[in-house]
Design an enzyme around this catalytic site. Structure first.
Site, PDB file in Angstrom:
ATOM      1  N   VAL A   1      51.408  -0.742  21.787  1.00 26.68           N
ATOM      2  CA  VAL A   1      50.527  -1.575  20.967  1.00 26.68           C
ATOM      3  C   VAL A   1      49.269  -1.846  21.784  1.00 26.68           C
ATOM      4  O   VAL A   1      49.347  -2.149  22.979  1.00 26.68           O
ATOM      5  CB  VAL A   1      51.198  -2.914  20.596  1.00 26.68           C
ATOM      6  CG1 VAL A   1      50.266  -3.746  19.706  1.00 26.68           C
ATOM      7  CG2 VAL A   1      52.536  -2.681  19.909  1.00 26.68           C
ATOM      8  N   CYS A   2      48.116  -1.716  21.136  1.00 19.15           N
ATOM      9  CA  CYS A   2      46.843  -2.039  21.766  1.00 19.15           C
ATOM     10  C   CYS A   2      46.686  -1.249  23.066  1.00 19.15           C
ATOM     11  O   CYS A   2      46.927  -0.044  23.099  1.00 19.15           O
ATOM     12  CB  CYS A   2      46.771  -3.552  21.984  1.00 19.15           C
ATOM     13  SG  CYS A   2      45.121  -4.208  22.337  1.00 19.15           S
TER      14      CYS A   2
END
Length: 207
Positions: free
Chosen positions: A99-100
């Site tokens: 994520v990210c």
């Protein structure tokens, strides 16, 4: 299905907690927070602490890995304890995800060469440095590697993953259970839709 989320200092809370919530609600899934050593790990705001209940050595072969991002990512790009664990775990996973800016760690571990991948919009170009093909999409699947864009996209990624691992009905049931029905008050969640001058203000918040 055993999911492991590695934690490191100054991770972004929602990067970890968003996917955790989706997958922990899913039938047949267990989620473990891990770190180099078990114990508390504090987020990027310095005000929320999660407890890693396992060390990396305790969880060598998970079914799923979810690597969160955050400002602390840059501090662990050469952390061989974490990167080595990601490489080893990837040999056994059904899915390795991020994520990210967690995708920067997948890249640093050597997993993104030739892969389509995404990350936070401010870091997309960085993916070229590890041989990845940057894609400005919310969730990007490349075989068993799944990457999500910034922060909140982790929830979308986890629901996508749940549909693959179980079925669409299970993923839809969890989405309804957690009432994930985004209706943001502003259409500015992307640089493409943000008003003029807002990108600079947003960057000032996260850098």
């Amino acid at each position: 299905m055993h999911v492991v989320i590695p934690l490191y200092p100054r991770f972004t809370a929602l990067d970890a907690v968003g996917p955790y919530t989706v997958l922990a609600f899913a039938p047949g899934f267990t989620v473990t927070f891990a770190a180099e050593r078990p114990g508390p790990v504090t987020d990027d705001r310095g005000s929320l602490t999660l407890t890693a209940t396992a060390s990396y050595a305790d969880v060598p072969a998970p079914d799923v890995v979810v690597v969160p991002g955050g400002p602390g990512t840059l501090d662990v790009l050469e952390d061989e304890a974490l990167l080595g664990w990601i490489r080893q775990a990837h040999e056994h996973t059904r899915w390795t995800t991020s994520v990210c800016s967690g995708s920067l760690l997948l890249g640093a571990a050597g997993l993104l060469k030739g892969a389509r991948a995404t990350t936070h919009w401010a870091l997309l170009d960085w993916l070229k440095n590890v041989g990845a093909e940057p894609v400005a999409e919310r969730v990007v699947e490349h075989g068993r590697i799944v990457t999500a864009a910034g922060v909140s996209a982790g929830i979308d990624m986890a629901l996508t993953l749940l549909a693959r691992a179980s079925d669409a009905t299970t993923a839809q049931s969890v989405q309804l259970a957690i009432e994930y029905d985004p209706q943001p008050p502003f259409a500015c969640g992307s640089p493409r839709t943000a008003p003029e001058g807002l990108v600079e203000r947003a960057l000032a918040i996260i850098t």
